[in-house]
Design a protein around this motif. Sequence first.
Motif, PDB file in Angstrom:
ATOM      1  N   ARG A  83      36.416  24.986 -26.703  1.00 46.96           N
ATOM      2  CA  ARG A  83      35.712  24.958 -27.992  1.00 46.96           C
ATOM      3  C   ARG A  83      35.888  23.610 -28.668  1.00 46.96           C
ATOM      4  NH1 ARG A  83      38.088  29.097 -31.743  1.00 46.96           N
ATOM      5  NH2 ARG A  83      39.344  27.394 -32.540  1.00 46.96           N
ATOM      6  N   CYS A  84      34.773  23.045 -29.092  1.00 49.01           N
ATOM      7  CA  CYS A  84      34.812  21.797 -29.836  1.00 49.01           C
ATOM      8  C   CYS A  84      34.437  22.111 -31.277  1.00 49.01           C
ATOM      9  CB  CYS A  84      33.830  20.784 -29.251  1.00 49.01           C
ATOM     10  SG  CYS A  84      33.989  19.182 -30.035  1.00 49.01           S
ATOM     11  N   ASP A  85      35.144  21.518 -32.230  1.00 50.16           N
ATOM     12  CA  ASP A  85      34.823  21.823 -33.629  1.00 50.16           C
ATOM     13  C   ASP A  85      34.151  20.638 -34.320  1.00 50.16           C
ATOM     14  OD1 ASP A  85      36.941  20.159 -33.756  1.00 50.16           O
ATOM     15  OD2 ASP A  85      38.235  21.456 -34.957  1.00 50.16           O
ATOM     16  N   CYS A  86      33.401  19.841 -33.532  1.00 48.70           N
ATOM     17  CA  CYS A  86      32.676  18.736 -34.162  1.00 48.70           C
ATOM     18  C   CYS A  86      31.519  19.318 -34.990  1.00 48.70           C
ATOM     19  CB  CYS A  86      32.150  17.747 -33.123  1.00 48.70           C
ATOM     20  SG  CYS A  86      30.891  18.387 -32.008  1.00 48.70           S
ATOM     21  N   SER A  87      31.077  18.572 -35.997  1.00 47.66           N
ATOM     22  CA  SER A  87      29.983  19.026 -36.848  1.00 47.66           C
ATOM     23  C   SER A  87      29.297  17.813 -37.445  1.00 47.66           C
ATOM     24  CB  SER A  87      30.515  19.907 -37.976  1.00 47.66           C
ATOM     25  OG  SER A  87      31.367  19.139 -38.812  1.00 47.66           O
TER      26      SER A  87
ATOM     27  N   THR B   4      27.714  10.264 -29.975  1.00 50.10           N
ATOM     28  CA  THR B   4      27.999  11.329 -29.014  1.00 50.10           C
ATOM     29  C   THR B   4      29.442  11.797 -29.170  1.00 50.10           C
ATOM     30  OG1 THR B   4      26.465  10.267 -27.479  1.00 50.10           O
ATOM     31  CG2 THR B   4      27.942  11.936 -26.568  1.00 50.10           C
ATOM     32  N   CYS B   5      29.627  13.104 -29.327  1.00 51.43           N
ATOM     33  CA  CYS B   5      30.990  13.651 -29.447  1.00 51.43           C
ATOM     34  C   CYS B   5      31.694  13.472 -28.106  1.00 51.43           C
ATOM     35  CB  CYS B   5      30.941  15.120 -29.831  1.00 51.43           C
ATOM     36  SG  CYS B   5      32.570  15.891 -29.739  1.00 51.43           S
ATOM     37  N   GLN B   6      32.898  12.902 -28.121  1.00 55.77           N
ATOM     38  CA  GLN B   6      33.597  12.625 -26.861  1.00 55.77           C
ATOM     39  C   GLN B   6      34.134  13.892 -26.202  1.00 55.77           C
ATOM     40  OE1 GLN B   6      36.982  10.112 -27.374  1.00 55.77           O
ATOM     41  NE2 GLN B   6      37.929  11.393 -28.910  1.00 55.77           N
ATOM     42  N   PHE B   7      34.235  14.968 -26.960  1.00 57.43           N
ATOM     43  CA  PHE B   7      34.800  16.192 -26.384  1.00 57.43           C
ATOM     44  C   PHE B   7      33.751  17.154 -25.822  1.00 57.43           C
ATOM     45  CE2 PHE B   7      38.299  14.949 -29.283  1.00 57.43           C
ATOM     46  CZ  PHE B   7      39.316  14.910 -28.346  1.00 57.43           C
ATOM     47  N   CYS B   8      32.516  17.144 -26.398  1.00 54.00           N
ATOM     48  CA  CYS B   8      31.538  18.122 -25.912  1.00 54.00           C
ATOM     49  C   CYS B   8      30.200  17.481 -25.570  1.00 54.00           C
ATOM     50  CB  CYS B   8      31.352  19.254 -26.925  1.00 54.00           C
ATOM     51  SG  CYS B   8      30.552  18.749 -28.450  1.00 54.00           S
ATOM     52  N   ASP B   9      30.106  16.156 -25.711  1.00 53.81           N
ATOM     53  CA  ASP B   9      28.888  15.414 -25.392  1.00 53.81           C
ATOM     54  C   ASP B   9      27.681  15.793 -26.242  1.00 53.81           C
ATOM     55  OD1 ASP B   9      30.149  13.814 -23.642  1.00 53.81           O
ATOM     56  OD2 ASP B   9      29.226  14.591 -21.822  1.00 53.81           O
TER      57      ASP B   9
END
Length: 294
Positions: free
Chosen positions: A236-240, A269-274
């Motif tokens: 789970r990535c919690d980017c927003s 680009t989020c490095q954890f979930c692309d």
Amino acid sequence: MGKTVRMISSDGFIAASAIDATDIVQRAHEIHGTSHTASAALGRVLAVTSLIGGGLKVDGGSVTVRFDGDGAGGRIIAVAASDGAVRGWVERPMVDLERREDGKLDVGSFVGHEGSLTIIKDLGMRDPYVGTVGLVGGEVAEDIAGYFVESEQIPTACAAGVLVAPDGSILSAGAYLVQLLPGAGEDVVDKLERAIVGAGAVTKLFSAGNGPEAILRTLLDGFDPIKLDEYDTPYRCDCSLERVERALVSTGKAALQEMIEKDRGAEVTCQFCDKVYRFTSENLAELLKRATRD
Ligand code: ZN
């Protein structure tokens, strides 16, 4: 969805947890396009980090595990929440290495035989707890065990393994963490060491279809273990959008000005979930106003 089980010996001297992380590592492989060796390295780090996160006992807490080794894969980072949900990143995911002579994926050379391991525990207090130790070979599990012994004085046995199919998909992945609690005597240590050696290689245990509970019962054979809990653990990535906007604002006025005038927009680009966040010049002008206000 991964599955985690936590247990304690009935005498209260041994705490143990194990995770079936097959789905988590498969997800990481799909996001990052990891090579066989990168899947094994990142997968081991993800599985163990999830176990450490699940043991934090603080709602809203998190743990960050960072390997800064001198290996071919570069830096590896995983972050887990206190519910065990985990995300991760590897600097050079496409790099692959020859298998070792024993046929195993060469995780040690991918992570690095020299370097450091840093664990940051955020328990919701003003400052996070940060500990750094030297790597003891880069095979991940031994490094993690070394960290607990050296940095937290907790005798720890840790194992992690990932089995990769020829097409790169993940056949099985899992890890366990066994820790002695204060007061454990030599007899407990000896008996536990024998049980752990008797259990055999972690990759074999998981690939033979044993779940985390069966594996813990094997490791704690003779200790009459009690199951504390069992829970699902997702990647789970919690980017927003809000977080990315804050990050852009924090790059400063000059950087935003340049994105507006030169690039006419921005793509982050989020490095954890692309996940890709796109910003038009108008979006950026709004953020520039915020940066100017602060
Ligand atoms: Zn993300």
